[in-house]
Design an enzyme around this catalytic site. Structure first.
Site, PDB file in Angstrom:
ATOM      1  N   CYS A 278       3.467  -8.294   6.883  1.00 30.74           N
ATOM      2  CA  CYS A 278       2.119  -8.231   6.604  1.00 30.74           C
ATOM      3  C   CYS A 278       1.245  -7.895   7.711  1.00 30.74           C
ATOM      4  CB  CYS A 278       1.956  -9.678   6.194  1.00 30.74           C
ATOM      5  SG  CYS A 278      -0.084  -9.932   5.654  1.00 30.74           S
TER       6      CYS A 278
ATOM      7  N   TYR B 234      -3.744   0.213   0.664  1.00 34.00           N
ATOM      8  CA  TYR B 234      -3.208  -0.639  -0.564  1.00 34.00           C
ATOM      9  C   TYR B 234      -4.078   0.051  -1.592  1.00 34.00           C
ATOM     10  CZ  TYR B 234      -0.818  -4.027   2.202  1.00 34.00           C
ATOM     11  OH  TYR B 234      -0.029  -4.828   2.874  1.00 34.00           O
TER      12      TYR B 234
END
Ligand SMILES: N[C@@H](CCC(=O)N[C@@H](CS)C(=O)NCC(=O)O)C(=O)O
Length: 316
Positions: free
Chosen positions: A57, A188
């Site tokens: 992440c 994203y």
């Protein structure tokens, strides 16, 4: 995700989007700071807090880099989840060099959220800064946690580095804003776009931001000038994942990083700093991103790419 404290398994493809299919990121719910003026009594103490992270992440790795740059490894414990996002979200499996949760004995990250708030609704995201003393979440927003480590823990830091120096705040904020929209979250928005229009919009911004970085870095070592700041942490976490995951899985494939020599040299400078290098586990990044079923139903993880700039990590 959690709905009123109950885990709802069938959430995986459900990413929030607007009417034109644009990906919308959830807001973080726990936003406390640490210090004498905190009403909940969170004060900077060695051994009191645990930082939950995932090496896949980028947001969590911002906090890991800050922790190591400040030399706070002996002050705050780190607990890393398995890189693969399963039906129960992030899990503590001990596989692939990850951790079991020694502080709370949880099996899944969502348990940490319900320990803090039994009726919590939202995604059980990392990073999370957990307080053992009051048994709650202090903060689950990486940009806050970086500042908590930089400022609120300054007295316990063993390295003399200021990630947000006085006088540079406005410049840092401007760079951060550009990076967030066009790059950190931009990839994203491209990857989770629900329409061609939303994808094209996002991918143009991603490469527009890389063009802008290339220009800036042709004249300076770091994004805000001659000293490394939190802005460089933000750029790094997306750059180092760019060709491992975003180029292919998120379809950010207009150009490879080799089209950006100043950006590539900058990435090399950052990778030469141990706190940055230690946050990079290419196997986690690939396993994690390629486990997103909505984007890769077979779960097959690609063999490549072989990237010269990651060679020093292998030798380390
Ligand atoms: N705003 C958060 C975002 C964190 C975030 O989105 N983390 C992702 C991993 S990269 C996550 O935990 N996702 C799990 C989920 O969405 O259920 C931050 O910057 O701290």
């Amino acid at each position: 995700m959690l709905v009123n404290g109950q885990w709802t398994e069938n959430w995986q493809p459900v990413q929030k989007s607007d009417a034109d299919g644009r990906f919308i990121r959830q807001h973080s719910g726990f936003r406390d700071r640490i210090g004498a003026d905190n009403a909940k009594g969170f004060t900077a103490e060695a051994g009191r807090y645990q930082l939950y992270v995932a090496y896949i992440c980028p947001w969590a790795c911002r906090t890991l880099i800050a922790l190591r740059l400040k030399g706070l490894e002996d002050v705050i414990d780190v607990c890393a989840v398995d890189p693969r996002l399963g039906d129960q979200g992030w899990a503590f499996t001990g596989r692939d060099g990850t951790d079991f949760d020694r502080v709370n004995g949880a099996n899944y990250m969502h348990e940490i959220y319900t320990l803090a708030d039994p009726t919590h609704t939202g995604r059980a995201t990392v990073p999370v800064l957990w307080d053992r003393k009051t048994r709650t979440i202090v903060n689950n927003e990486s940009s806050d946690i970086v500042r908590i480590l930089d400022k609120d823990f300054a007295a316990l830091a063993t390295q003399d580095i200021d990630l947000r120096p006085a006088g540079l705040e406005a410049e840092i904020d401007a760079v951060n804003e550009r990076l967030y929209g066009g790059f950190n979250n931009g990839v994203y928005r491209a990857g989770f776009a629900g329409t061609q229009k939303a994808y094209e919009e996002a991918v143009a911004e991603v490469f527009g931001t890389l063009d802008w970085m290339e220009e800036r870095l042709a004249h300076a070592d770091w994004l805000t000038g001659d000293r490394l700041t939190e802005s460089d942490i933000r750029a790094f976490v997306t750059l180092v994942r760019f060709e491992l995951a975003y180029y292919s899985l998120f379809k950010c494939n207009l150009r490879p990083l080799s089209a950006y020599p100043a950006v590539l040299a900058y990435l090399g400078r950052l990778l030469a700093i141990p706190a940055f290098a230690a946050s990079v586990r290419p196997d986690h990044i690939k396993a994690g991103y390629y486990s997103i079923k909505a984007l890769n139903p077979t779960g097959i993880v690609p063999a490549g790419p072989e990237l010269d700039y990651l060679e020093p990590l292998r030798a380390a």
